[in-house]
Design an enzyme around this catalytic site. Structure first.
Site, short mmCIF file in Angstrom:
data_model
loop_
_atom_site.label_atom_id
_atom_site.label_comp_id
_atom_site.label_asym_id
_atom_site.label_seq_id
_atom_site.Cartn_x
_atom_site.Cartn_y
_atom_site.Cartn_z
N CYS A 114 0.82 -1.22 0.00
CA CYS A 114 0.00 0.00 0.00
C CYS A 114 0.85 1.27 0.00
O CYS A 114 0.34 2.36 -0.25
CB CYS A 114 -0.94 0.01 1.20
N HIS A 261 -3.05 7.12 2.66
CA HIS A 261 -3.51 5.84 2.13
C HIS A 261 -4.83 5.52 2.80
O HIS A 261 -4.98 5.68 4.02
CB HIS A 261 -2.47 4.76 2.43
N ASN A 291 -10.12 -0.06 0.27
CA ASN A 291 -8.66 0.03 0.28
C ASN A 291 -8.13 -0.48 -1.06
O ASN A 291 -8.16 -1.67 -1.31
CB ASN A 291 -8.12 -0.82 1.45
N1 COA Z 1 -18.32 -9.29 9.16
C1 COA Z 1 -18.75 -9.65 10.38
N2 COA Z 1 -17.91 -10.06 11.35
C2 COA Z 1 -16.60 -10.13 11.07
C3 COA Z 1 -16.10 -9.77 9.80
C4 COA Z 1 -17.02 -9.34 8.83
N3 COA Z 1 -16.63 -8.97 7.59
N4 COA Z 1 -14.76 -9.92 9.83
C5 COA Z 1 -14.42 -10.35 11.05
N5 COA Z 1 -15.54 -10.48 11.80
C6 COA Z 1 -15.65 -10.91 13.19
C7 COA Z 1 -14.46 -11.69 13.66
O1 COA Z 1 -14.54 -13.03 13.25
C8 COA Z 1 -14.56 -11.51 15.15
O2 COA Z 1 -15.51 -12.42 15.64
P1 COA Z 1 -15.28 -13.17 17.05
O3 COA Z 1 -15.21 -12.07 18.06
O4 COA Z 1 -16.48 -14.02 17.14
O5 COA Z 1 -13.98 -13.91 16.90
C9 COA Z 1 -15.14 -10.12 15.32
O6 COA Z 1 -15.72 -9.78 14.05
C10 COA Z 1 -14.15 -9.08 15.70
O7 COA Z 1 -13.04 -9.24 14.88
P2 COA Z 1 -11.78 -8.31 15.04
O8 COA Z 1 -10.77 -8.73 14.05
O9 COA Z 1 -11.37 -8.23 16.46
O10 COA Z 1 -12.41 -6.89 14.64
P3 COA Z 1 -11.72 -5.50 14.58
O11 COA Z 1 -12.49 -4.53 15.38
O12 COA Z 1 -10.24 -5.54 14.82
O13 COA Z 1 -11.93 -5.08 13.04
C11 COA Z 1 -10.65 -4.95 11.03
C12 COA Z 1 -11.35 -5.85 12.03
C13 COA Z 1 -9.99 -5.81 9.95
C14 COA Z 1 -11.70 -4.06 10.36
C15 COA Z 1 -9.61 -4.05 11.75
O14 COA Z 1 -8.81 -4.84 12.58
C16 COA Z 1 -8.75 -3.30 10.80
O15 COA Z 1 -9.21 -2.44 10.06
N6 COA Z 1 -7.43 -3.58 10.77
C17 COA Z 1 -6.55 -2.99 9.80
C18 COA Z 1 -6.68 -3.72 8.49
C19 COA Z 1 -6.03 -2.97 7.37
O16 COA Z 1 -6.22 -1.78 7.22
N7 COA Z 1 -5.29 -3.68 6.52
C20 COA Z 1 -4.64 -3.12 5.38
C21 COA Z 1 -3.52 -2.23 5.83
S1 COA Z 1 -2.79 -1.43 4.46
#
Ligand code: COA
Length: 334
Positions: A114, A261, A291
């Site tokens: 990214c 980004h 993204n």
């Molecule tokens: N829909 C519904 N539930 C979902 C899901 C979706 N699309 N994706 C994950 N979940 C669930 C998980 O399985 C988890 O369930 P559990 O508690 O039963 O295990 C729950 O939601 C929470 O997951 P978690 O990963 O802790 O959520 P979060 O608040 O951290 O949000 C992201 C997840 C990915 C949105 C967040 O961590 C994030 O944005 N991280 C950065 C990712 C990024 O930007 N990557 C590219 C960088 S360039």
């Protein structure tokens, strides 16, 4: 005074197909509410026929050339930041060169996930300092939809496709690139990776519905420790902004607009809070495009530019973060 790199034209291309959160609800177990509150994303663009990475890059490049009033033959160098080129060889940049007819250029890709566009811009800047008359096309272009596992709700909701480009040349004016700093930390690679490496040729396919896309899935997987990525992104970009501002002897109040980004609206809000920048000064497209990796910053830059959001002499802050980890910041006088 050493010449500064100046952006004299911007362009972007977004695929026609819009994929909504409601459509995603039919593909994986998720909801519009979950995606919106966790990421800020409402829709993303998905490439189809005629929208390969290099084709979108060429469209964006042509728009940037038109704005700059520069012909393709005048371009000396093309750099594409991408992790989703159609082939390992030739580079996406060489395909762009062919597509736009920039036969006097040399062309290559760089891989910084990214952060790819900002890395490419930094390389362009080093050339401009030695040869200010050079005209360089810097592009970020991605087709992440062809690599995403559409059955993995953790990642498939996040990404989108597109391309953004700019024409860079030297300037002796006060405007242009004032300062930049890039970073990497390969020790943390496992927190965000795409492996095994995607197959060499991974074309987008003609399709009407996303489930059809499953048939083109090439077996590579986005491995992502979401919470860790979130934490490192905010910390990495936040520290980098502070170091850059201190180095330049300015404060965050001097910044007119941050163009980051577009990874996640919550990352952008946390970053703004960390560096004390009012969120109104952060330009966002994440709601519309998700993204799009290396393409996201140049797409946002082009949209801000064409909307008239960038005024002459505005102080702009670019910030990026991606797999590797890679990250960086840059300060521009527009
Ligand atoms: N829909 C519904 N539930 C979902 C899901 C979706 N699309 N994706 C994950 N979940 C669930 C998980 O399985 C988890 O369930 P559990 O508690 O039963 O295990 C729950 O939601 C929470 O997951 P978690 O990963 O802790 O959520 P979060 O608040 O951290 O949000 C992201 C997840 C990915 C949105 C967040 O961590 C994030 O944005 N991280 C950065 C990712 C990024 O930007 N990557 C590219 C960088 S360039």
């Amino acid at each position: 005074m050493t010449a500064r790199s100046k952006i004299i034209g911007t362009g972007s291309y977004l695929p026609k197909r819009i994929l909504t959160n409601n459509e995603l609800e039919k593909i994986v177990e998720t909801s519009d509410e979950w995606i919106t509150t966790r990421t800020g994303i409402k829709t993303r663009r998905i490439a189809g026929s005629g929208e390969e990475t290099s084709e979108m890059a060429a469209e964006a490049a042509n728009k940037a050339l038109t704005m700059a009033g520069v012909t393709a033959q005048e371009i000396d160098m093309i750099i594409v930041g991408t992790i989703t080129a159609e082939m390992v060889m030739p580079s996406c940049a060489c395909l762009v060169q062919k597509e736009i007819g920039a036969e006097n250029a040399f062309a290559f890709d760089i891989s910084a996930a990214c952060s790819g566009f900002l890395y490419a811009l930094e390389i362009a800047d080093r050339y401009i300092k030695n040869a200010p008359d050079m005209k360089i096309l810097v592009i970020g272009a991605e087709t992440l939809s062809a690599r995403v596992d559409w059955q993995d709700r953790n990642t498939c909701i996040l990404f989108g496709d597109g391309a953004g480009a700019c024409v860079v040349t030297g300037s002796n004016d006060e405007d242009g690139l004032l300062s930049s700093q890039l970073y990497s930390d390969g020790r943390l690679w496992q927190l965000l990776s795409l492996d095994p490496a995607p197959r060499c040729y991974c074309p987008v396919v003609d399709y009407e519905t996303i489930p059809d896309r499953k048939s083109s899935y090439d077996g590579s997987t986005f491995n992502m420790a979401g919470r860790d990525v979130f934490k490192y992104a905010v910390r990495g970009m936040g520290d980098a902004v502070e170091i850059l501002l201190n180095k330049e002897g300015i404060t965050v109040d001097d910044i007119d607009l941050m163009i980051p980004h577009q990874a996640n609206i919550r990352i952008l809000k946390s970053l703004a809070e960390r560096v004390n920048l009012p969120f109104e000064k952060v330009y966002t497209t994440i709601q519309k495009y998700g993204n799009s990796s290396a393409a996201s910053l140049p797409i946002a830059l082009d949209e801000a530019n064409r909307e008239g959001r960038l005024q002459k002499d505005d102080l702009l802050l670019f910030s990026v973060f991606g797999g590797g980890f890679t990250w960086g910041v840059a300060l521009w006088r527009w």
